[in-house]
Design a protein around this motif. Structure first.
Motif, short mmCIF file in Angstrom:
data_model
loop_
_atom_site.label_atom_id
_atom_site.label_comp_id
_atom_site.label_asym_id
_atom_site.label_seq_id
_atom_site.Cartn_x
_atom_site.Cartn_y
_atom_site.Cartn_z
N LEU A 177 7.48 14.24 33.33
CA LEU A 177 7.86 12.92 33.82
C LEU A 177 6.63 12.09 34.20
CD1 LEU A 177 10.23 11.04 34.71
CD2 LEU A 177 10.00 12.07 36.97
N MET A 178 5.71 12.70 34.95
CA MET A 178 4.50 11.97 35.35
C MET A 178 3.64 11.59 34.14
SD MET A 178 4.48 11.17 38.44
CE MET A 178 2.79 10.63 38.55
N THR A 179 3.59 12.46 33.15
CA THR A 179 2.83 12.15 31.94
C THR A 179 3.39 10.91 31.27
OG1 THR A 179 2.32 14.48 31.61
CG2 THR A 179 2.09 13.04 29.71
N TYR A 180 4.71 10.84 31.13
CA TYR A 180 5.32 9.69 30.47
C TYR A 180 5.22 8.43 31.32
CZ TYR A 180 7.05 13.00 27.07
OH TYR A 180 7.13 13.97 26.11
N ILE A 181 5.30 8.54 32.63
CA ILE A 181 5.16 7.37 33.49
C ILE A 181 3.75 6.79 33.38
CG2 ILE A 181 5.02 6.63 35.91
CD1 ILE A 181 7.46 8.42 36.45
N GLY B 88 -7.35 7.90 30.48
CA GLY B 88 -8.05 9.14 30.80
C GLY B 88 -7.19 10.06 31.65
N SER B 89 -6.50 9.48 32.64
CA SER B 89 -5.60 10.29 33.45
C SER B 89 -4.38 10.75 32.65
CB SER B 89 -5.16 9.54 34.71
OG SER B 89 -4.39 8.42 34.38
N ALA B 90 -3.94 9.95 31.69
CA ALA B 90 -2.83 10.38 30.83
C ALA B 90 -3.24 11.60 30.01
CB ALA B 90 -2.38 9.24 29.91
N VAL B 91 -4.48 11.62 29.52
CA VAL B 91 -4.97 12.79 28.79
C VAL B 91 -5.00 14.01 29.70
CG1 VAL B 91 -7.03 13.76 27.67
CG2 VAL B 91 -6.26 11.47 27.07
N LEU C 298 0.53 20.83 29.03
CA LEU C 298 0.37 21.94 28.10
C LEU C 298 0.17 23.26 28.84
CD1 LEU C 298 -1.89 20.31 25.37
CD2 LEU C 298 0.52 20.97 25.16
N VAL C 299 -0.65 23.24 29.88
CA VAL C 299 -0.87 24.45 30.68
C VAL C 299 0.43 24.86 31.36
CG1 VAL C 299 -2.05 25.35 32.72
CG2 VAL C 299 -3.33 24.07 31.00
N SER C 300 1.13 23.89 31.92
CA SER C 300 2.39 24.18 32.61
C SER C 300 3.41 24.76 31.65
CB SER C 300 2.92 22.89 33.24
OG SER C 300 4.13 23.11 33.88
#
Length: 124
Positions: free
Chosen positions: A34-38, A85-88, A95-97
């Motif tokens: 969710l945070m990645t997409y936001i 950069g924070s999105a990356v 991926l780790v999660s």
């Protein structure tokens, strides 16, 4: 903490160390997604606004603003770069999660019985 507990890649696990459970792992995985997409959506919207500030839009008589607001445009460009950069970083965290979630817990096994398998058919 005894050092034997596995932690997932989220900051949540480092802030609140607890034993890993399937429900908690899925929750953290979904929150990471969710945070990645936001953050990705915020970067996309910011990029569009910045594009309009640089180029304008003649169809709606919106002239470019960066010739007048040069400092704003430079700061906004830096902000968009930091956002992506924070999105990356969040993509890597996701991926780790996901790796830790799917490597820690086995895939669900469907219930198999000795009875014959019934398949629902739709009338034609």
């Amino acid at each position: 903490m005894d050092g034997k507990e596995k932690h997932h890649g989220s900051a949540f696990y480092f802030a609140i160390p607890r034993p890993t459970t399937l429900a908690r792992s899925w929750t953290v995985f979904l929150l990471d997604q969710l945070m990645t997409y936001i953050i990705l959506a915020a970067g996309t919207v910011s990029t569009e606004i910045l594009y309009l500030a640089y180029k304008g839009d003649v169809n709606v008589t919106w002239s470019e603003a960066c010739s007048v607001l040069d400092t704003f445009c430079r700061r906004a460009t830096t902000s968009v770069g930091i956002t992506f950069g924070s999105a990356v970083c969040y993509v890597l965290l996701s991926l780790v999660s996901s790796y830790r979630l799917f490597s820690t817990f086995a895939a669900p096994v469907p219930f198999l019985s000795s009875k014959s398998l019934e398949i629902a058919a739709f009338p034609s």
